[in-house]
Scaffold this motif. Structure first.
Motif, PDB file in Angstrom:
ATOM      1  N   VAL A 261     -14.578  34.058  47.456  1.00 17.90           N
ATOM      2  CA  VAL A 261     -15.991  33.766  47.725  1.00 17.90           C
ATOM      3  C   VAL A 261     -16.429  32.512  46.977  1.00 17.90           C
ATOM      4  CG1 VAL A 261     -18.353  34.598  47.456  1.00 17.90           C
ATOM      5  CG2 VAL A 261     -16.552  36.168  48.225  1.00 17.90           C
ATOM      6  N   TRP A 286     -22.848  33.422  51.059  1.00 14.01           N
ATOM      7  CA  TRP A 286     -21.680  33.684  50.236  1.00 14.01           C
ATOM      8  C   TRP A 286     -22.078  34.223  48.864  1.00 14.01           C
ATOM      9  CZ3 TRP A 286     -17.160  34.651  51.948  1.00 14.01           C
ATOM     10  CH2 TRP A 286     -16.630  33.993  53.061  1.00 14.01           C
ATOM     11  N   GLU A 289     -22.563  37.804  49.115  1.00 17.03           N
ATOM     12  CA  GLU A 289     -21.257  38.477  49.078  1.00 17.03           C
ATOM     13  C   GLU A 289     -20.764  38.583  47.635  1.00 17.03           C
ATOM     14  OE1 GLU A 289     -19.459  39.859  51.351  1.00 17.03           O
ATOM     15  OE2 GLU A 289     -20.002  39.040  53.307  1.00 17.03           O
TER      16      GLU A 289
END
Length: 392
Positions: A261, A286, A289
């Motif tokens: 990530v 991202w 995430e």
């Protein structure tokens, strides 16, 4: 000659360990063999330098162990064992890194032991890399070796421990005789050969995508250049391309991890031709995430910057509320978001305040320059805000 010895040290250590040597004694034995090689080889280089080192180091190991009478019989049996074979030619990088990065060690000790045992550096070189006296570093390495001396060493350990240590090494990297960031890249490359774990590839991609900006990160006078102001033509496009390939291959394995990530975030920064073209919406996705995978104050701090760009400075400041006031660099991020919002006087005051807690001289000077630029800029001219070129 020094380069050859440094290259051969780790595989020779791995060979001794696979023969049953305990790590601490084996590492000492290898160092003695390397000293002997440095003395003899300039005049008489052996036909097979690695085999020579294995033989000499193994003899040193046996000499040390024979001082223990209770183990003499076992040592004599090991002495009669077959010579170096295919097993000892295996890549022992993961095995050695697992021991050096044992969870019982502090990150600083693990990095020092890794640089010495796997990186092939001398104690003096490691000490200079950390800017501490050689005696201090020798004590740190000795304590680390004693800590892992009683641990079983017959199979690789948790690769996540290894990745954390290599990540710390990379983020602490600085130029000099020993560049820790480049050492971390070199060791991570070796680890990537030894294991197919997608997080290893993700960490290597992260390192390459970040280190690709090295040449543009500093002025000739040693001043920090924020990402938004860097000369992107100076970025290493080959390193970026390699990092993207590694990242794509890792993501295709569908085993998402925090390093993949972080690499994706850096890839988006590297992909933008200008700072204005940065895809902040994807970067924010991202970061979401990353929060789910490895939430931390530092991640939240960087996410607040992404929110400020994607959804506006007020939203970024609201996101910053989730970060405790005492988190390092929080005040600097707050200043940055206020600058984005146009509150120049407040931003200047916050930059000056942040400079007082900066962890390095270049960072402190950078923050003071930001404060001065905001205070001195004409009212009708905006000051380009900085984007931190840091690791999440």
């Amino acid at each position: 000659m020094a380069g050859l010895l440094r290259e051969l040290g780790p595989p020779v250590l791995g060979a001794l360990v696979r023969r049953g040597a305990d790590f601490a004694t084996a590492e000492d034995s290898v160092q003695e063999a390397l000293v002997e090689a440095a003395r003899r080889w300039p005049a008489d280089l052996p036909a097979d330098p690695r085999a020579w080192l294995v033989t000499v180091a193994w003899r040193r190991f046996l000499d040390a162990r024979r001082a223990d009478e209770a183990r003499r019989r076992r040592e004599e049996q090991v002495t009669a064992a077959p010579g170096q074979g295919p097993t000892e030619q295996d890549d022992d990088t993961l095995l050695l890194l697992s021991r050096c990065c044992h969870p019982s060690l502090s990150p600083a000790s693990a990095v020092a032991l890794t640089l010495r045992a796997v990186g092939g550096l001398t104690t003096a070189q490691v000490a200079r890399a950390y800017m501490v006296p050689e005696a201090t570093m020798a004590q740190r390495i000795s304590r680390a070796k004693r800590t892992v001396a009683g641990e079983a060493f017959d199979r690789p350990g948790d690769v996540q421990n290894v990745l954390r240590v290599l990540y710390v090494m990379f983020t602490e990297g600085h130029t000099g005789e020993v560049d820790l960031a480049r050492e971390a890249v070199r060791l991570t490359r070796q680890l990537a050969v030894a294991t197919a774990d997608p997080e290893v590839a993700g960490l290597l991609a992260l390192m390459l995508l970040t280190d690709a900006r090295r040449a543009a990160r500093w002025t000739r006078r040693g001043e920090l250049v924020p990402l938004a102001e860097q000369d992107r033509s100076a970025w290493d496009t080959a390193a970026i391309a390699e990092g993207v390939r590694l990242l794509q291959a890792a993501l295709a394995r569908d085993r998402l991890g925090e390093y993949q990530v972080q690499a994706a975030i850096q890839a988006l920064h590297d992909d933008a031709a200008t700072a204005a073209e940065t895809d902040w919406m994807q970067i924010l996705e991202w970061y979401d995430e990353l929060v789910a995978l490895a939430d931390s104050p530092v991640v939240r701090l960087n996410r607040a910057v992404a929110v400020g760009h994607a959804d506006g400075p007020p939203a970024g400041l609201r996101a910053l509320d989730a970060v405790a006031p005492d988190v390092p660099r929080r005040v600097a991020v707050e200043a940055y978001l206020h600058e984005l919002a146009g509150a120049r006087v407040l931003a200047a005051d916050l930059y000056a305040r942040a400079a007082g807690t900066a962890t390095s001289v270049p960072e402190r000077h950078h923050l003071l320059r930001r404060a001065a630029a905001l205070r001195n800029a004409p009212e009708d001219r905006a000051v380009a805000p900085p984007v931190e070129d840091r690791y999440t």
